[in-house]
Design a protein around this motif. Structure first.
Motif, PDB file in Angstrom:
ATOM      1  N   MET A   1      15.841  -4.618 -16.081  1.00 12.91           N
ATOM      2  CA  MET A   1      15.075  -4.451 -14.863  1.00 12.91           C
ATOM      3  C   MET A   1      15.287  -3.031 -14.342  1.00 12.91           C
ATOM      4  SD  MET A   1      15.386  -6.307 -11.130  1.00 12.91           S
ATOM      5  CE  MET A   1      14.872  -7.879 -11.728  1.00 12.91           C
ATOM      6  N   LEU A   2      14.192  -2.368 -14.065  1.00 14.85           N
ATOM      7  CA  LEU A   2      14.241  -1.040 -13.461  1.00 14.85           C
ATOM      8  C   LEU A   2      14.292  -1.213 -11.947  1.00 14.85           C
ATOM      9  CD1 LEU A   2      13.919   2.062 -13.618  1.00 14.85           C
ATOM     10  CD2 LEU A   2      11.439   1.676 -13.533  1.00 14.85           C
ATOM     11  N   ILE A   3      15.201  -0.539 -11.294  1.00 13.52           N
ATOM     12  CA  ILE A   3      15.333  -0.625  -9.836  1.00 13.52           C
ATOM     13  C   ILE A   3      15.036   0.745  -9.256  1.00 13.52           C
ATOM     14  CG2 ILE A   3      16.901  -1.080  -7.919  1.00 13.52           C
ATOM     15  CD1 ILE A   3      18.427  -2.959  -9.856  1.00 13.52           C
ATOM     16  N   LEU A   4      14.076   0.785  -8.320  1.00  8.89           N
ATOM     17  CA  LEU A   4      13.655   2.034  -7.696  1.00  8.89           C
ATOM     18  C   LEU A   4      13.787   1.947  -6.187  1.00  8.89           C
ATOM     19  CD1 LEU A   4      10.326   2.509  -9.665  1.00  8.89           C
ATOM     20  CD2 LEU A   4      12.485   3.666 -10.098  1.00  8.89           C
ATOM     21  N   THR A   5      13.950   3.084  -5.559  1.00 12.33           N
ATOM     22  CA  THR A   5      13.931   3.171  -4.104  1.00 12.33           C
ATOM     23  C   THR A   5      12.679   3.942  -3.712  1.00 12.33           C
ATOM     24  OG1 THR A   5      16.332   3.214  -4.033  1.00 12.33           O
ATOM     25  CG2 THR A   5      15.172   4.026  -2.084  1.00 12.33           C
ATOM     26  N   ARG A   6      11.888   3.385  -2.824  1.00  7.85           N
ATOM     27  CA  ARG A   6      10.671   4.016  -2.330  1.00  7.85           C
ATOM     28  C   ARG A   6      10.672   3.966  -0.815  1.00  7.85           C
ATOM     29  NH1 ARG A   6       8.264   7.322  -5.111  1.00  7.85           N
ATOM     30  NH2 ARG A   6      10.453   7.725  -5.054  1.00  7.85           N
ATOM     31  N   ARG A   7      10.073   4.965  -0.200  1.00 13.80           N
ATOM     32  CA  ARG A   7       9.926   4.998   1.256  1.00 13.80           C
ATOM     33  C   ARG A   7       8.510   4.618   1.631  1.00 13.80           C
ATOM     34  NH1 ARG A   7      13.474  10.161   1.337  1.00 13.80           N
ATOM     35  NH2 ARG A   7      15.443   9.240   1.992  1.00 13.80           N
ATOM     36  N   LEU A   8       8.291   4.370   2.898  1.00 11.37           N
ATOM     37  CA  LEU A   8       6.977   4.039   3.421  1.00 11.37           C
ATOM     38  C   LEU A   8       5.943   5.063   2.950  1.00 11.37           C
ATOM     39  CD1 LEU A   8       5.366   2.161   5.305  1.00 11.37           C
ATOM     40  CD2 LEU A   8       5.933   3.718   7.160  1.00 11.37           C
ATOM     41  N   GLY A   9       4.847   4.584   2.385  1.00 13.99           N
ATOM     42  CA  GLY A   9       3.781   5.446   1.912  1.00 13.99           C
ATOM     43  C   GLY A   9       3.947   5.943   0.483  1.00 13.99           C
ATOM     44  N   GLU A  10       5.111   5.743  -0.113  1.00 15.94           N
ATOM     45  CA  GLU A  10       5.336   6.183  -1.490  1.00 15.94           C
ATOM     46  C   GLU A  10       4.860   5.118  -2.473  1.00 15.94           C
ATOM     47  OE1 GLU A  10       9.083   9.217  -0.987  1.00 15.94           O
ATOM     48  OE2 GLU A  10       9.535   7.154  -1.526  1.00 15.94           O
ATOM     49  N   SER A  11       4.581   5.553  -3.698  1.00 15.74           N
ATOM     50  CA  SER A  11       4.040   4.665  -4.730  1.00 15.74           C
ATOM     51  C   SER A  11       4.876   4.687  -5.991  1.00 15.74           C
ATOM     52  CB  SER A  11       2.618   5.093  -5.103  1.00 15.74           C
ATOM     53  OG  SER A  11       1.757   5.007  -4.011  1.00 15.74           O
ATOM     54  N   VAL A  12       4.637   3.684  -6.813  1.00 18.58           N
ATOM     55  CA  VAL A  12       5.190   3.595  -8.155  1.00 18.58           C
ATOM     56  C   VAL A  12       4.002   3.377  -9.084  1.00 18.58           C
ATOM     57  CG1 VAL A  12       6.607   2.214  -9.720  1.00 18.58           C
ATOM     58  CG2 VAL A  12       7.375   2.599  -7.389  1.00 18.58           C
ATOM     59  N   LEU A  13       3.951   4.116 -10.176  1.00 21.53           N
ATOM     60  CA  LEU A  13       2.902   3.934 -11.167  1.00 21.53           C
ATOM     61  C   LEU A  13       3.459   3.144 -12.338  1.00 21.53           C
ATOM     62  CD1 LEU A  13       1.394   7.524 -11.199  1.00 21.53           C
ATOM     63  CD2 LEU A  13       0.478   5.492 -10.079  1.00 21.53           C
ATOM     64  N   ILE A  14       2.686   2.159 -12.792  1.00 19.79           N
ATOM     65  CA  ILE A  14       3.046   1.371 -13.971  1.00 19.79           C
ATOM     66  C   ILE A  14       1.995   1.701 -15.015  1.00 19.79           C
ATOM     67  CG2 ILE A  14       3.415  -0.934 -14.910  1.00 19.79           C
ATOM     68  CD1 ILE A  14       4.071  -1.804 -12.000  1.00 19.79           C
ATOM     69  N   GLY A  15       2.399   2.407 -16.050  1.00 22.23           N
ATOM     70  CA  GLY A  15       1.428   2.936 -17.004  1.00 22.23           C
ATOM     71  C   GLY A  15       0.553   3.934 -16.262  1.00 22.23           C
ATOM     72  N   ASP A  16      -0.712   4.014 -16.651  1.00 21.85           N
ATOM     73  CA  ASP A  16      -1.615   4.897 -15.931  1.00 21.85           C
ATOM     74  C   ASP A  16      -2.742   4.119 -15.260  1.00 21.85           C
ATOM     75  OD1 ASP A  16      -2.533   4.281 -18.435  1.00 21.85           O
ATOM     76  OD2 ASP A  16      -3.408   6.233 -18.843  1.00 21.85           O
ATOM     77  N   GLN A  17      -2.562   2.782 -15.138  1.00 25.27           N
ATOM     78  CA  GLN A  17      -3.600   1.950 -14.544  1.00 25.27           C
ATOM     79  C   GLN A  17      -3.169   1.179 -13.308  1.00 25.27           C
ATOM     80  OE1 GLN A  17      -5.565  -0.638 -17.242  1.00 25.27           O
ATOM     81  NE2 GLN A  17      -5.839   0.905 -18.806  1.00 25.27           N
ATOM     82  N   ILE A  18      -1.881   1.065 -13.058  1.00 26.36           N
ATOM     83  CA  ILE A  18      -1.406   0.220 -11.961  1.00 26.36           C
ATOM     84  C   ILE A  18      -0.582   1.067 -10.998  1.00 26.36           C
ATOM     85  CG2 ILE A  18      -0.041  -1.806 -11.323  1.00 26.36           C
ATOM     86  CD1 ILE A  18      -0.590  -2.830 -14.201  1.00 26.36           C
ATOM     87  N   ARG A  19      -0.922   0.976  -9.716  1.00 29.36           N
ATOM     88  CA  ARG A  19      -0.195   1.688  -8.665  1.00 29.36           C
ATOM     89  C   ARG A  19       0.283   0.652  -7.644  1.00 29.36           C
ATOM     90  NH1 ARG A  19      -0.418   6.961  -6.765  1.00 29.36           N
ATOM     91  NH2 ARG A  19      -2.172   7.305  -8.161  1.00 29.36           N
ATOM     92  N   VAL A  20       1.559   0.717  -7.293  1.00 28.12           N
ATOM     93  CA  VAL A  20       2.142  -0.144  -6.265  1.00 28.12           C
ATOM     94  C   VAL A  20       2.612   0.767  -5.140  1.00 28.12           C
ATOM     95  CG1 VAL A  20       3.913  -1.854  -5.739  1.00 28.12           C
ATOM     96  CG2 VAL A  20       2.890  -1.795  -8.024  1.00 28.12           C
ATOM     97  N   LYS A  21       2.087   0.539  -3.937  1.00 26.56           N
ATOM     98  CA  LYS A  21       2.389   1.419  -2.802  1.00 26.56           C
ATOM     99  C   LYS A  21       3.074   0.628  -1.692  1.00 26.56           C
ATOM    100  CE  LYS A  21       0.257   4.743   0.324  1.00 26.56           C
ATOM    101  NZ  LYS A  21      -0.981   5.434   0.687  1.00 26.56           N
ATOM    102  N   VAL A  22       4.099   1.215  -1.082  1.00 25.50           N
ATOM    103  CA  VAL A  22       4.784   0.597   0.063  1.00 25.50           C
ATOM    104  C   VAL A  22       3.923   0.846   1.298  1.00 25.50           C
ATOM    105  CG1 VAL A  22       6.866   0.553   1.475  1.00 25.50           C
ATOM    106  CG2 VAL A  22       7.042   0.989  -0.990  1.00 25.50           C
ATOM    107  N   LEU A  23       3.360  -0.229   1.863  1.00 26.09           N
ATOM    108  CA  LEU A  23       2.476  -0.116   3.018  1.00 26.09           C
ATOM    109  C   LEU A  23       3.219  -0.189   4.344  1.00 26.09           C
ATOM    110  CD1 LEU A  23      -0.496  -2.339   1.805  1.00 26.09           C
ATOM    111  CD2 LEU A  23      -0.265   0.154   1.676  1.00 26.09           C
ATOM    112  N   SER A  24       4.232  -1.051   4.418  1.00 25.36           N
ATOM    113  CA  SER A  24       5.022  -1.159   5.646  1.00 25.36           C
ATOM    114  C   SER A  24       6.358  -1.817   5.356  1.00 25.36           C
ATOM    115  CB  SER A  24       4.275  -1.943   6.727  1.00 25.36           C
ATOM    116  OG  SER A  24       4.164  -3.300   6.374  1.00 25.36           O
ATOM    117  N   VAL A  25       7.304  -1.572   6.230  1.00 25.46           N
ATOM    118  CA  VAL A  25       8.632  -2.187   6.148  1.00 25.46           C
ATOM    119  C   VAL A  25       8.994  -2.646   7.539  1.00 25.46           C
ATOM    120  CG1 VAL A  25      11.061  -1.841   5.571  1.00 25.46           C
ATOM    121  CG2 VAL A  25       9.297  -0.615   4.279  1.00 25.46           C
ATOM    122  N   ARG A  26       9.270  -3.947   7.674  1.00 29.04           N
ATOM    123  CA  ARG A  26       9.705  -4.522   8.963  1.00 29.04           C
ATOM    124  C   ARG A  26      10.927  -5.379   8.702  1.00 29.04           C
ATOM    125  NH1 ARG A  26       3.895  -6.631  11.050  1.00 29.04           N
ATOM    126  NH2 ARG A  26       2.983  -4.589  11.405  1.00 29.04           N
ATOM    127  N   GLY A  27      12.074  -4.866   9.018  1.00 34.63           N
ATOM    128  CA  GLY A  27      13.305  -5.607   8.753  1.00 34.63           C
ATOM    129  C   GLY A  27      13.462  -5.819   7.256  1.00 34.63           C
TER     130      GLY A  27
END
Length: 80
Positions: A1-27
């Motif tokens: 398992m790959l573990i990453l740290t991302r901040r609000l508004g940052e993204s992770v790309l999976i391959g070149d077709q999938i983007r996962v973006k942190v939209l909000s953090v509440r608690g």
């Protein structure tokens, strides 16, 4: 398992077709936006039926994808 740290508004790309973006953090709750092609099945783990969960786990171990395919190559966006 790959573990990453991302901040609000940052993204992770999976391959070149999938983007996962942190939209909000509440608690302890994190909202993610997922941008993926329509043929990529995206599910929350807790809502999968037990049989499907077992099938996906077996497919993952054997290296095969068990998601259903749909026609067309259009993209879809999920906003959590």
């Amino acid at each position: 398992m790959l573990i990453l740290t991302r901040r609000l508004g940052e993204s992770v790309l999976i391959g070149d077709q999938i983007r996962v973006k942190v939209l909000s953090v509440r608690g302890a709750q994190v909202r993610l936006g997922i941008d993926a092609p329509r043929e990529i099945q995206v599910n929350r783990d807790e809502v999968l039926e037990p049989g499907l969960k077992d099938e996906r786990g077996a497919a993952r171990e054997s290296g095969h994808h068990s998601g259903r395919q749909s026609a067309g190559g259009d993209r879809r966006s999920f906003r959590a």
